[in-house]
Design an enzyme around this catalytic site. Structure first.
Site, PDB file in Angstrom:
ATOM      1  N   PHE A 200     -39.568  88.983  18.718  1.00  0.00           N
ATOM      2  CA  PHE A 200     -38.422  89.825  18.331  1.00  0.00           C
ATOM      3  C   PHE A 200     -37.933  89.574  16.899  1.00  0.00           C
ATOM      4  O   PHE A 200     -37.113  90.336  16.388  1.00  0.00           O
ATOM      5  CB  PHE A 200     -37.245  89.675  19.315  1.00  0.00           C
ATOM      6  CG  PHE A 200     -37.525  90.215  20.679  1.00  0.00           C
ATOM      7  CD1 PHE A 200     -37.610  91.587  20.896  1.00  0.00           C
ATOM      8  CD2 PHE A 200     -37.731  89.369  21.755  1.00  0.00           C
ATOM      9  CE1 PHE A 200     -37.879  92.098  22.156  1.00  0.00           C
ATOM     10  CE2 PHE A 200     -38.004  89.869  23.028  1.00  0.00           C
ATOM     11  CZ  PHE A 200     -38.080  91.233  23.231  1.00  0.00           C
TER      12      PHE A 200
ATOM     13  N   HIS B  85     -35.923  95.772  29.244  1.00  0.00           N
ATOM     14  CA  HIS B  85     -36.300  95.433  27.868  1.00  0.00           C
ATOM     15  C   HIS B  85     -35.273  96.022  26.895  1.00  0.00           C
ATOM     16  O   HIS B  85     -34.702  97.088  27.153  1.00  0.00           O
ATOM     17  CB  HIS B  85     -37.689  96.003  27.573  1.00  0.00           C
ATOM     18  CG  HIS B  85     -38.320  95.461  26.348  1.00  0.00           C
ATOM     19  ND1 HIS B  85     -38.058  95.959  25.087  1.00  0.00           N
ATOM     20  CD2 HIS B  85     -39.206  94.449  26.174  1.00  0.00           C
ATOM     21  CE1 HIS B  85     -38.761  95.288  24.196  1.00  0.00           C
ATOM     22  NE2 HIS B  85     -39.470  94.365  24.818  1.00  0.00           N
TER      23      HIS B  85
ATOM     24  N   ASP C 190     -46.162  91.150  22.612  1.00  0.00           N
ATOM     25  CA  ASP C 190     -47.086  90.748  21.561  1.00  0.00           C
ATOM     26  C   ASP C 190     -46.397  90.982  20.221  1.00  0.00           C
ATOM     27  O   ASP C 190     -45.329  91.591  20.162  1.00  0.00           O
ATOM     28  CB  ASP C 190     -48.431  91.474  21.662  1.00  0.00           C
ATOM     29  CG  ASP C 190     -48.345  92.970  21.445  1.00  0.00           C
ATOM     30  OD1 ASP C 190     -47.235  93.531  21.555  1.00  0.00           O
ATOM     31  OD2 ASP C 190     -49.392  93.589  21.174  1.00  0.00           O
TER      32      ASP C 190
ATOM     33  N   TYR D 258     -45.092  92.126  16.432  1.00  0.00           N
ATOM     34  CA  TYR D 258     -44.956  93.407  15.723  1.00  0.00           C
ATOM     35  C   TYR D 258     -46.265  93.695  14.995  1.00  0.00           C
ATOM     36  O   TYR D 258     -46.906  92.789  14.455  1.00  0.00           O
ATOM     37  CB  TYR D 258     -43.818  93.331  14.715  1.00  0.00           C
ATOM     38  CG  TYR D 258     -42.443  93.174  15.314  1.00  0.00           C
ATOM     39  CD1 TYR D 258     -41.910  94.133  16.166  1.00  0.00           C
ATOM     40  CD2 TYR D 258     -41.650  92.061  15.007  1.00  0.00           C
ATOM     41  CE1 TYR D 258     -40.630  94.003  16.699  1.00  0.00           C
ATOM     42  CE2 TYR D 258     -40.367  91.912  15.528  1.00  0.00           C
ATOM     43  CZ  TYR D 258     -39.866  92.889  16.378  1.00  0.00           C
ATOM     44  OH  TYR D 258     -38.608  92.753  16.899  1.00  0.00           O
TER      45      TYR D 258
END
Length: 220
Positions: free
Chosen positions: A77, A185, A64, A66
């Site tokens: 990202f 991740h 989701d 920031y």
């Protein structure tokens, strides 16, 4: 009604006309009215806006947006120009540097989006300071449909699934035409468990070259 401004509008017409999306839209109206929500409502669909369906070469799935002020702008990202790169993005840049020698400094990944990398979060909004606060509200149904439509496309592409949340979408990727790359991740909590050294950026371009598709320029 949603107006992305490219081929996604026709492809997702049924999704945006669904009862699920109507309920999600009502939830979002209240959230934006009562709370600080990221990204700006005009930026929610930027991933689709900057990377039309037929232009997609690679898909990077995030979780989701920031949840800090001035960061999210609709691309997973990525943060806006001038905003410090968050830790996960710093690790992404480190892996790119190790694989390709490219030394990126701009934290804004818009050049990737314009070059065919769909930077899609599985949930497209978040309440300020509350990660995952909009999970389970209907976004997952929308983004799962986006992934299904990409899976159905004839032209090959690469799906980069980093971390448990992204890897849970592998079940939607049934076409043998596409390449699915999985690893940990890039978060500092997990990057050393398989993200560093994954070779995904190099492997993506090798696959695209093999299928006669122009490679991704990983410069920002």
């Amino acid at each position: 009604m949603v107006n992305i401004g490219n081929s996604w509008d026709g492809l997702l017409k049924d999704v945006f006309a669904s009862e699920n999306y109507a309920q999600l839209r009502e939830f979002l109206k209240e959230e934006y009215r009562r709370h600080t929500v990221y990204p700006d409502m005009h930026d929610i669909f930027n991933a689709l806006r900057y990377t039309p369906y037929e232009s997609v070469k690679a898909v990077i799935l995030g979780q989701d947006p920031y949840h800090g002020e001035g960061q999210a702008h609709g691309l997973c990202f990525s943060v806006k120009p001038g905003v410090p790169a968050p830790p996960s993005l710093q690790n992404i840049f480190k892996e790119i540097r190790d694989e390709t020698g490219i030394d990126n400094t701009s934290p804004c990944l818009l050049p990737w989006a314009k070059n065919g990398v769909l930077l899609l979060n599985t949930v497209l909004t978040v309440r300020a300071g509350q990660p995952n606060s909009h999970s389970g509200k209907g976004w997952e149904e929308v983004t799962d449909e986006i992934i299904r439509r990409l899976n159905a496309r004839e032209e090959p592409m690469v799906f980069l699934l980093w971390g448990r949340n992204a890897r849970s979408k592998k079940a939607l990727l049934t076409s043998p035409r596409h390449l699915v790359l999985e690893c940990a991740h890039p978060s500092p909590l997990s990057a050393y468990n398989g993200f560093f050294g994954c070779g995904h950026f190099r492997k993506t371009n090798e696959f695209l070259t093999q299928h006669g598709v122009e490679t991704v320029d990983w410069h920002t």
